[in-house]
Design an enzyme around this catalytic site. Sequence first.
Site, PDB file in Angstrom:
ATOM      1  N   ASP A 166     -39.470 -27.483 -90.632  1.00 51.26           N
ATOM      2  CA  ASP A 166     -38.163 -26.834 -90.685  1.00 51.26           C
ATOM      3  C   ASP A 166     -38.381 -25.320 -90.666  1.00 51.26           C
ATOM      4  O   ASP A 166     -38.826 -24.735 -91.660  1.00 51.26           O
ATOM      5  CB  ASP A 166     -37.411 -27.236 -91.950  1.00 51.26           C
ATOM      6  CG  ASP A 166     -36.947 -28.687 -91.919  1.00 51.26           C
ATOM      7  OD1 ASP A 166     -37.634 -29.523 -91.292  1.00 51.26           O
ATOM      8  OD2 ASP A 166     -35.909 -28.988 -92.535  1.00 51.26           O
ATOM      9  N   LYS A 229     -30.217 -27.094 -87.593  1.00 44.69           N
ATOM     10  CA  LYS A 229     -29.904 -27.313 -89.006  1.00 44.69           C
ATOM     11  C   LYS A 229     -29.077 -26.145 -89.516  1.00 44.69           C
ATOM     12  O   LYS A 229     -29.310 -24.996 -89.152  1.00 44.69           O
ATOM     13  CB  LYS A 229     -31.221 -27.437 -89.786  1.00 44.69           C
ATOM     14  CG  LYS A 229     -31.118 -27.519 -91.291  1.00 44.69           C
ATOM     15  CD  LYS A 229     -32.520 -27.645 -91.890  1.00 44.69           C
ATOM     16  CE  LYS A 229     -32.508 -27.512 -93.408  1.00 44.69           C
ATOM     17  NZ  LYS A 229     -33.878 -27.597 -93.992  1.00 44.69           N
ATOM     18  N   LYS A 265     -28.683 -31.471 -88.564  1.00 46.52           N
ATOM     19  CA  LYS A 265     -28.955 -31.585 -89.997  1.00 46.52           C
ATOM     20  C   LYS A 265     -28.113 -30.597 -90.786  1.00 46.52           C
ATOM     21  O   LYS A 265     -28.398 -29.398 -90.798  1.00 46.52           O
ATOM     22  CB  LYS A 265     -30.445 -31.337 -90.284  1.00 46.52           C
ATOM     23  CG  LYS A 265     -30.814 -31.429 -91.777  1.00 46.52           C
ATOM     24  CD  LYS A 265     -32.302 -31.222 -91.984  1.00 46.52           C
ATOM     25  CE  LYS A 265     -32.651 -31.164 -93.471  1.00 46.52           C
ATOM     26  NZ  LYS A 265     -34.110 -30.982 -93.700  1.00 46.52           N
TER      27      LYS A 265
END
Length: 329
Positions: A166, A229, A265
């Site tokens: 991430d 995300k 996400k």
Amino acid sequence: MHTAQKSGLDQLPQVTEPRNPGMSLDMDWVMRARANRSAIERRAATLPGRRSVKKAHQAAWLARAISCIDLTTLAGDDTAGRVARLCSKARQPVRADLLDTIGMPGLTVGAVCVYHDMIAPAVAALQGSGIPVAAVSTGFPAGLSPFHLRVAEIEESVKAGAAEIDIVISRRHVLTGNWQALYDEMRTFRAACGEAHVKAILATGELGTLQNVARASLVCMMAGADFIKTSTGKESVNATLPVSLVMMRAIRDYHEATGFRVGYKPAGGISKAKDSLTYLALVKEELGDRWLRPDLFRFGASSLLGDIERQLEHHVTGAYSASWRHAMG
């Protein structure tokens, strides 16, 4: 056992379908991206009251939400023991008798997300489970460390066993409209990840406008992001329904134009079971059923699982248990 299951990669999009390779930066497409804030907010406001599932249907949707959770600990006082306990929860997120009753034996979360130093204990604790380890990287959460160190951090986390990375983008590139710099940065991060799955954290609460969110989403996908995300979870404003709607529509547009599916996400501030149902409903309406799987949708959450477990226990027994009975680690 399939090789992907042994390596913990079976939930990644590049295993189940072609991975998004990215494309050349299309500035015309980026600059055409617009966001009508009032219309987006009206659309988002209708969803919680309009979508409702009950009883067995609700239990099934909550089980699906569990399968899409990145169970996360990103605390300065994390220890190997705490991470091992979190991984035990990831393997058995809900009491076995409750899962048997709702017909979901063997249910696990989507991934466990940790800092770099906790990758090794997480990998050890999850061995044989098929649950991938995700690591936050690139100077998380601000992304302001020297660029070569951010790239090296990705490489070290992959080497340590993280199957998902991430990364955080440089917000200044978005705020100054330097889309080429954002694209180049993301391409470099993607290359450093190698076979590991890369999620691009936009930190939407710091991007100023929904139009910036739409454009940043497109640029990161063009640069090869497997997921986009919302947040690090450390910003003052994290995942919201309006931001989610903008990002999902960017994903839909990208898929229609290129044929490649990119995951989504939402992270930060999603702690209630009813909120997870709202997000799942939005995914279903905007992107379709294919995105309702952990290879294309994840919740970034640490406390959400506890509330879902309480709701499932109520569904089975008719009584709510105390929240302290559903600790994460």
